[in-house]
Scaffold this motif. Structure first.
Motif, PDB file in Angstrom:
ATOM      1  N   LEU B  73       0.823  -1.204   0.000  1.00 16.10           N
ATOM      2  CA  LEU B  73       0.000   0.000   0.000  1.00 16.10           C
ATOM      3  C   LEU B  73       0.865   1.264   0.000  1.00 16.10           C
ATOM      4  CD1 LEU B  73      -3.069   0.869   0.343  1.00 16.10           C
ATOM      5  CD2 LEU B  73      -2.500   1.216   2.739  1.00 16.10           C
ATOM      6  N   HIS B  74       0.467   2.206  -0.815  1.00 18.04           N
ATOM      7  CA  HIS B  74       1.144   3.505  -0.818  1.00 18.04           C
ATOM      8  C   HIS B  74       0.135   4.559  -0.378  1.00 18.04           C
ATOM      9  CE1 HIS B  74       3.539   6.914  -1.853  1.00 18.04           C
ATOM     10  NE2 HIS B  74       2.695   7.297  -2.803  1.00 18.04           N
ATOM     11  N   VAL B  75       0.449   5.262   0.702  1.00 25.27           N
ATOM     12  CA  VAL B  75      -0.469   6.292   1.199  1.00 25.27           C
ATOM     13  C   VAL B  75       0.032   7.652   0.744  1.00 25.27           C
ATOM     14  CG1 VAL B  75      -1.676   7.225   3.196  1.00 25.27           C
ATOM     15  CG2 VAL B  75      -0.906   4.853   3.220  1.00 25.27           C
ATOM     16  N   ARG B  76      -0.842   8.354   0.071  1.00 24.23           N
ATOM     17  CA  ARG B  76      -0.489   9.646  -0.521  1.00 24.23           C
ATOM     18  C   ARG B  76      -1.331  10.724   0.149  1.00 24.23           C
ATOM     19  NH1 ARG B  76      -1.731  10.272  -6.827  1.00 24.23           N
ATOM     20  NH2 ARG B  76      -3.812  10.367  -5.960  1.00 24.23           N
ATOM     21  N   PHE B  77      -0.683  11.825   0.539  1.00 24.66           N
ATOM     22  CA  PHE B  77      -1.406  12.874   1.255  1.00 24.66           C
ATOM     23  C   PHE B  77      -1.472  14.168   0.465  1.00 24.66           C
ATOM     24  CE2 PHE B  77       0.095  10.183   4.749  1.00 24.66           C
ATOM     25  CZ  PHE B  77      -1.078  10.035   5.460  1.00 24.66           C
ATOM     26  N   THR B  78      -2.582  14.863   0.623  1.00 26.00           N
ATOM     27  CA  THR B  78      -2.650  16.260   0.217  1.00 26.00           C
ATOM     28  C   THR B  78      -2.992  17.044   1.472  1.00 26.00           C
ATOM     29  OG1 THR B  78      -3.369  15.737  -2.008  1.00 26.00           O
ATOM     30  CG2 THR B  78      -3.822  17.954  -1.228  1.00 26.00           C
ATOM     31  N   PHE B  79      -2.034  17.832   1.938  1.00 25.86           N
ATOM     32  CA  PHE B  79      -2.282  18.664   3.113  1.00 25.86           C
ATOM     33  C   PHE B  79      -2.493  20.098   2.661  1.00 25.86           C
ATOM     34  CE2 PHE B  79       0.419  15.245   4.920  1.00 25.86           C
ATOM     35  CZ  PHE B  79      -0.484  14.745   5.840  1.00 25.86           C
ATOM     36  N   ALA B  80      -3.591  20.692   3.097  1.00 27.12           N
ATOM     37  CA  ALA B  80      -3.869  22.091   2.743  1.00 27.12           C
ATOM     38  C   ALA B  80      -4.933  22.604   3.699  1.00 27.12           C
ATOM     39  CB  ALA B  80      -4.345  22.190   1.298  1.00 27.12           C
ATOM     40  N   GLY B  81      -5.341  23.841   3.510  1.00 28.11           N
ATOM     41  CA  GLY B  81      -6.438  24.375   4.294  1.00 28.11           C
ATOM     42  C   GLY B  81      -7.677  23.518   4.044  1.00 28.11           C
TER      43      GLY B  81
END
Lengths: 269, 267
Positions: B73-81
């Motif tokens: 599994l590859h966990v990909r994040f988008t962190f933003a407001g």
């Protein structure tokens, strides 16, 4: 016409048509999806006029600064034989290809209150440049001035140097020659460069939001307002503001039509 | 963040045109559902998590843990407001999990009918003032946000940390004079780390995560604006099992511990 051209090869016609569609369709989309019915409400919303005014003022100031500094710089690049001229040209056109957000960070490191020059400014005068309207002008000038320099240098190179030689023969010094002969000669090029520079400054986003931050009235220009409206979940407002910028861009293009649409031998960078 | 927004904006019409809007986001997950059912808890593919900027450190850490448990599994994040994320989701951005820094932005996702399950609150957070080391502006509390000579950063009102800041200013009867309204809390924190602002209104967890790079000043009015963090899986998730596994990890004892260590409160 068709006979002379021998027809357009399909291998060129198809990609060319696709290219046209690709470039034009998004603009059509903007027009189709525009909230025409309540466009008036969107555009008279508080803050829109403010953002537009700020954009126009800062882009104009940035262009003025770029003219004062950029035209002499272009002259230096086109008319002198100083050593390291090509390196100089490469250096001053870097902002042309540099991602604007990188420019914003670079400006922080030099003109921020912890920056190389900014720290001195802050310690001596208590003056902090970031997050002010002046910072917007600085960011826009940084990004847009190379367009003017490149454009004016091209015009200078294309201009006939014999007029300047004649002026020199008649005893004019280099400053007088520049003022009385060179500048009038390349005035259309300077004007085109200024318009291009102004348009680029008006659309500036990355360096501005990084270096000047975002605050209505002081640093929130139109492109920032478009982005912020979208982030805030008001796509209609974002589209309405985009329409205004599209209109300004089209007007700019009309101003430049002599140069871009009328002639085919425009000196390139 | 801007580039991501643009990519999403570009991707949406393209995906819609090609008719693969529902299954995009993780090309590798198509085979994972079957592998999950056949061999127990094994997860594979790419899991996309949209999370509030304040969760950056703790979620990145939890993501690594999940990847360690399930190497496929590859966990990909988008962190933003949270507001930017909620609107990207509403515009069709492909993601499996959404974690918001307040209820209001989760409601945006609910209204758009994007939830895979009912959101659950997994953490709380309070505001704190971040100042550069040495506190050059001599900031002592919320009242200093009305001092014009200071350069101050606050989150934009639609971002949860900005909404919370407005509540705090109202509770403290402070006429705040910020110089910049940042799009997410980490952007506000960065301005403090750069030493370009005298103070920023951020979360207590951000001050903690920044370590010695900033100083934190807590204030009593922070109690008037406690943010609740809801999390949910998304309906369009191509891999609901993996999405649920991540949500479960966040809500597990280990997840609770990681959140507590980072300074988050219990729901």
């Amino acid at each position: 016409m068709r006979r002379r051209d021998g027809g357009i090869p399909v291998a060129l016609l198809v990609p060319a048509s696709l290219g046209t569609v690709f470039l034009v369709l998004p603009l059509v989309g903007l027009l189709v999806r525009a909230p025409w019915s309540d466009l008036g409400t969107q555009l008279t919303a508080p803050g829109v006029g403010q953002a537009l005014r700020l954009s126009l003022v800062s882009a104009t100031l940035a262009t003025a600064v770029a003219l004062v500094l950029g035209v002499p710089l272009a002259w230096l690049l086109a008319r002198t034989r100083i050593r390291g001229r090509s390196v100089l040209r490469a250096l001053v056109t870097v902002p042309l290809v540099l991602p604007p957000v990188v420019g914003g960070i670079a400006l922080f490191l030099v003109l921020g209150r912890q920056g190389i020059i900014g720290r001195w400014l802050f310690d001596t005068f208590g003056f902090s440049l970031p997050f002010t309207t002046a910072a917007v002008v600085v960011a826009e000038t940084f990004v847009a001035m190379p367009f003017l320099v490149v454009s004016v240098e091209g015009a200078l190179r294309a201009a006939d140097a014999r007029y300047e030689e004649a002026a020199a023969t008649l005893g004019a010094d280099r400053w007088t020659t520049f003022r009385r002969v060179t500048l009038p000669l390349v005035a259309p090029g300077v004007a085109a460069g200024a318009v291009l520079c102004w348009a680029r400054a008006l659309g500036e986003f990355g360096a501005t939001i990084t270096f000047a931050g975002q605050y209505p009235g002081t640093t929130e220009t139109m492109p920032l307002a478009v982005y912020l409206e979208l982030a805030a979940g008001h796509p209609e407002a974002a589209v309405a503001l985009s329409l205004v910028l599209l209109l300004v861009s089209l007007a700019t293009l009309l101003l430049l039509r002599e140069r871009w649409l009328g002639r085919s031998d425009v000196p390139a960078a | 963040m801007r580039t991501r927004t643009l990519l999403v904006l570009l991707a949406v019409p393209v995906l819609a045109l090609t008719g693969c809007g529902g299954t995009s986001g993780s090309s590798g997950t198509t085979g994972s559902a079957s592998s999950t059912t056949s061999s127990g808890p094994k997860l594979a593919g790419t899991l996309t998590v949209f999370a509030a900027a304040s969760l950056t450190d703790v979620f990145t850490d939890l993501g690594h843990r999940l990847e360690k448990e399930d190497p496929g599994l590859h966990v990909r994040f988008t962190f933003a407001g949270s507001s930017a994320l909620a609107n990207q989701l509403a515009q069709g951005a492909p993601a499996d999990v959404f974690a918001s820094a307040d209820q209001a932005q989760m409601d945006v996702v609910t209204r758009a009918g994007l939830q895979g399950g009912a959101p659950t609150v997994f953490a709380t957070n309070v505001l704190e003032i971040a100042v550069p080391p040495g506190n050059p502006g001599h900031v002592t509390g919320v009242a200093d946000f009305a001092r014009r000579p200071l350069t101050l950063a606050v989150c934009a009102p639609q971002v949860p940390c900005g909404a919370a800041a407005l509540k705090v200013f109202a509770a403290a009867h402070v006429d705040a004079q910020p110089d910049t309204l940042e799009q997410d809390v980490k952007a506000a924190l960065t301005k403090v780390q750069l030493g370009e602002v005298d103070a920023a209104m951020v979360y207590a967890t951000d001050v903690k995560a920044a370590g010695t790079a900033v100083q934190g000043i807590s204030f009593p009015e922070a109690r008037d604006a406690v943010n609740s963090y809801p999390i949910c899986t998304l309906r369009s998730s191509p891999d609901p099992t993996a999405a649920q596994a991540f949500v479960a990890l966040v809500r597990s004892t280990a997840g609770r511990q990681a959140l507590t260590d980072a300074g988050f409160g219990s729901p």
